[in-house]
Design an enzyme around this catalytic site. Structure first.
Site, mmCIF file in Angstrom:
data_model
loop_
_atom_site.group_PDB
_atom_site.id
_atom_site.type_symbol
_atom_site.label_atom_id
_atom_site.label_comp_id
_atom_site.label_asym_id
_atom_site.label_seq_id
_atom_site.Cartn_x
_atom_site.Cartn_y
_atom_site.Cartn_z
ATOM 1 N N ASP A 110 0.817 -1.244 -0.122
ATOM 2 C CA ASP A 110 0.135 -0.138 -0.031
ATOM 3 C C ASP A 110 1.017 1.209 -0.018
ATOM 4 O OD1 ASP A 110 1.002 -0.257 2.395
ATOM 5 O OD2 ASP A 110 -0.835 0.194 3.546
ATOM 6 N N LYS A 161 4.394 2.635 15.702
ATOM 7 C CA LYS A 161 3.351 3.587 15.989
ATOM 8 C C LYS A 161 3.661 4.458 17.444
ATOM 9 C CE LYS A 161 0.335 2.045 13.004
ATOM 10 N NZ LYS A 161 1.251 1.259 12.261
ATOM 11 N N ASP A 220 2.204 6.409 1.827
ATOM 12 C CA ASP A 220 1.272 5.126 1.821
ATOM 13 C C ASP A 220 -0.169 5.507 1.925
ATOM 14 O OD1 ASP A 220 0.262 3.994 5.209
ATOM 15 O OD2 ASP A 220 0.302 6.251 4.570
HETATM 16 N N1 GDD Z 1 -0.390 -11.197 4.178
HETATM 17 C C1 GDD Z 1 -0.665 -10.362 5.243
HETATM 18 N N2 GDD Z 1 -0.953 -10.931 6.329
HETATM 19 N N3 GDD Z 1 -0.619 -9.025 4.912
HETATM 20 C C2 GDD Z 1 -0.752 -8.349 5.957
HETATM 21 C C3 GDD Z 1 -1.280 -8.649 7.056
HETATM 22 C C4 GDD Z 1 -1.500 -10.174 7.346
HETATM 23 O O1 GDD Z 1 -1.885 -10.653 8.345
HETATM 24 N N4 GDD Z 1 -1.568 -7.782 7.936
HETATM 25 C C5 GDD Z 1 -1.153 -6.676 7.328
HETATM 26 N N5 GDD Z 1 -0.710 -6.820 6.015
HETATM 27 C C6 GDD Z 1 -0.476 -6.058 4.918
HETATM 28 C C7 GDD Z 1 -1.220 -4.810 4.615
HETATM 29 O O2 GDD Z 1 -2.115 -5.272 3.415
HETATM 30 C C8 GDD Z 1 -0.479 -3.791 4.121
HETATM 31 O O3 GDD Z 1 0.124 -4.007 2.655
HETATM 32 C C9 GDD Z 1 0.957 -4.075 4.933
HETATM 33 O O4 GDD Z 1 0.988 -5.499 5.293
HETATM 34 C C10 GDD Z 1 1.142 -3.124 6.036
HETATM 35 O O5 GDD Z 1 0.001 -3.281 6.915
HETATM 36 P P1 GDD Z 1 -0.707 -1.863 7.029
HETATM 37 O O6 GDD Z 1 -2.001 -2.227 8.066
HETATM 38 O O7 GDD Z 1 -1.105 -0.974 5.942
HETATM 39 O O8 GDD Z 1 0.144 -1.199 8.162
HETATM 40 P P2 GDD Z 1 0.578 0.400 8.778
HETATM 41 O O9 GDD Z 1 0.368 1.169 7.246
HETATM 42 O O10 GDD Z 1 -0.165 0.587 9.747
HETATM 43 O O11 GDD Z 1 2.063 0.213 8.835
HETATM 44 C C11 GDD Z 1 2.999 -0.387 8.235
HETATM 45 O O12 GDD Z 1 3.235 0.501 7.213
HETATM 46 C C12 GDD Z 1 3.838 1.874 7.438
HETATM 47 C C13 GDD Z 1 4.386 2.481 6.059
HETATM 48 O O13 GDD Z 1 3.289 2.553 5.477
HETATM 49 C C14 GDD Z 1 4.367 -0.520 9.161
HETATM 50 O O14 GDD Z 1 5.228 -1.393 8.554
HETATM 51 C C15 GDD Z 1 4.846 0.832 9.557
HETATM 52 O O15 GDD Z 1 5.965 0.347 10.402
HETATM 53 C C16 GDD Z 1 5.093 1.792 8.531
HETATM 54 O O16 GDD Z 1 5.746 2.661 8.775
HETATM 55 MG MG MG Z 2 -0.403 0.937 5.416
#
Ligand code: GDD
Ligand code: MG
Length: 374
Positions: A110, A161, A220
């Site tokens: 994403d 976070k 993102d």
């Molecule tokens: N296969 C799989 N299984 N993918 C997952 C799962 C799971 O259980 N949970 C989340 N994802 C995928 C989501 O689809 C997304 O592409 C990615 O992992 C990150 O999950 P998000 O839910 O979007 O996390 P975030 O945006 O709160 O935080 C993450 O991204 C940030 C940057 O955009 C973290 O990696 C942060 O450390 C980072 O700064």
């Molecule tokens: Mg994300």
């Protein structure tokens, strides 16, 4: 140096809850960004840097991704693995990387950016790192993974976070890593494991995690606001993409078979997809995306907004800074503004006013004259 030969594991299993109702029927990586799935931009970026094979680690609504992309996208070969239950980001990477025994790239599905993967790989190898995280500077790290680094790039702390008092740098995890396969040994099989919370802190302790700073564009996509901003960035060509190239120097792309009535105005940057119809007196733009087959009624105004594929907007309706989902129908004389979202397939009757980030659920019906704001 390019990243050629490196396999990639892409995490696409999340539910995209903050983007509901847009993600009610569509997994986030398949949400359209100017009429093509978000993932298409990720694939394009990986292929540009020599990556020739990607495994998608799927969970939520998995079949749509494979049904759309199939076995390859350009020169990138694609394969799919569907988790039986959500495994978390660490579990998802381990699951997708099964059978990979060399250095690989893992990334969140994403994010949009133009990171130089070859330079990142060279950095990773020079330091003999177990893992290297791509870092982006942001104004507010609280929604991300904060990364504290030493001068030489070694990560001193990773705080997912972070609370306000923990924020002492603007550098965050951009959601892309170069990893050695031995990192996967730190992911306990079975239950969900977070790479950010469970694995990175252990690599920090071992001193084998590094951060590589991204120069340039990064975003993102997690909320309606960032989704709209991504549209602006695509239309303004703030990051490199084939779509940007086809917008050209007039920042305008009107599909050959779109019909634009005489007297309708298109104000760049603007995109009008295949088979769309813009009726007389309508004003579309600037920063407007009209998806394939969508219809914009007479004297309607679409400004800094997205009207997704197959949606209909009635006469004199104004859509400003908001999103109308796929196949949704908005009647005449409405005002939709302030980051409002009409879910896919929803029907909004005539003369309604939507404001303040209101979200109409997918398939929901709002009768005429039902919503007002003073
Ligand atoms: N296969 C799989 N299984 N993918 C997952 C799962 C799971 O259980 N949970 C989340 N994802 C995928 C989501 O689809 C997304 O592409 C990615 O992992 C990150 O999950 P998000 O839910 O979007 O996390 P975030 O945006 O709160 O935080 C993450 O991204 C940030 C940057 O955009 C973290 O990696 C942060 O450390 C980072 O700064
Ligand atoms: Mg994300």
């Amino acid at each position: 140096m390019s990243a050629s030969g490196l396999p990639a594991v892409i995490l696409v299993g999340g539910e995209g809850t903050r983007l509901r109702p847009l993600t009610a029927r569509t997994p986030k990586p398949m949400l359209p960004l100017v009429d093509r799935p978000l993932l298409a931009y990720t694939f394009e970026h990986l292929a540009r840097h020599g990556v020739d094979r990607a495994v998608l680690s799927c969970g939520y609504l998995p079949t749509q991704i494979e049904a759309h992309f199939g076995e390859r996208h350009g020169r990138l070969a694609l394969s799919y693995r569907v988790e039986p239950t959500p495994l978390g980001t660490g579990g998802g990477i381990r699951f997708g990387a099964e059978g990979i025994s060399s250095t690989f790239v893992a990334l969140n599905g994403d994010v949009l950016h133009g990171a130089d993967l070859g330079a990142m790989l060279a950095f990773h190898r020079e330091r003999g790192a177990a893992g290297t995280i791509l870092l982006a500077p942001v104004d507010d790290p609280s929604r991300y993974g904060l990364v504290r680094c030493a001068e030489d790039g070694r990560v001193r702390a990773f705080v997912e976070k972070p609370r306000a008092e923990e924020i002492d740098t603007n550098l965050i995890n951009a959601g892309l890593y170069v990893l050695e396969p031995k990192v996967l040994e730190l992911v306990e099989p079975g239950g969900p494991v977070s790479i950010e919370r469970d694995v990175f802190p252990r690599l920090v302790e071992a001193g084998s995690l590094y951060g590589f700073r991204l120069d340039g564009y990064w975003r993102d996509i997690g909320t309606p606001e960032s989704y709209l901003e991504a549209h602006r960035d695509a239309l303004e060509r703030n990051f490199a993409s084939e779509l940007g190239d086809s917008l050209g120097s007039d920042y305008t792309l009107i599909a050959a078979d779109a019909r634009v009535a005489e007297g309708a105005r298109l104000v760049p940057p603007v995109y009008v997809g295949a088979g769309a119809l813009i009726e007389a007196g309508a004003r579309v733009g600037s920063l407007a995306v009209i998806g394939a087959g969508a219809r914009i009624g007479a004297a309607a105004e679409i400004d800094s907004a997205v009207v997704a594929a197959g949606a209909r907007v009635g006469a004199r309706t104004k859509v400003v800074g908001s999103i109308v989902g796929e196949q949704a129908e908005v009647g005449a004389g409405c005002q939709i503004r302030g980051l409002s979202v009409v879910g896919p397939g929803a029907t909004v009757g005539e003369r309604n006013m939507l404001d303040h980030g209101i979200r109409i659920a997918a398939g929901e019906t709002i009768s005429s004259d039902a919503l007002t704001f003073s």
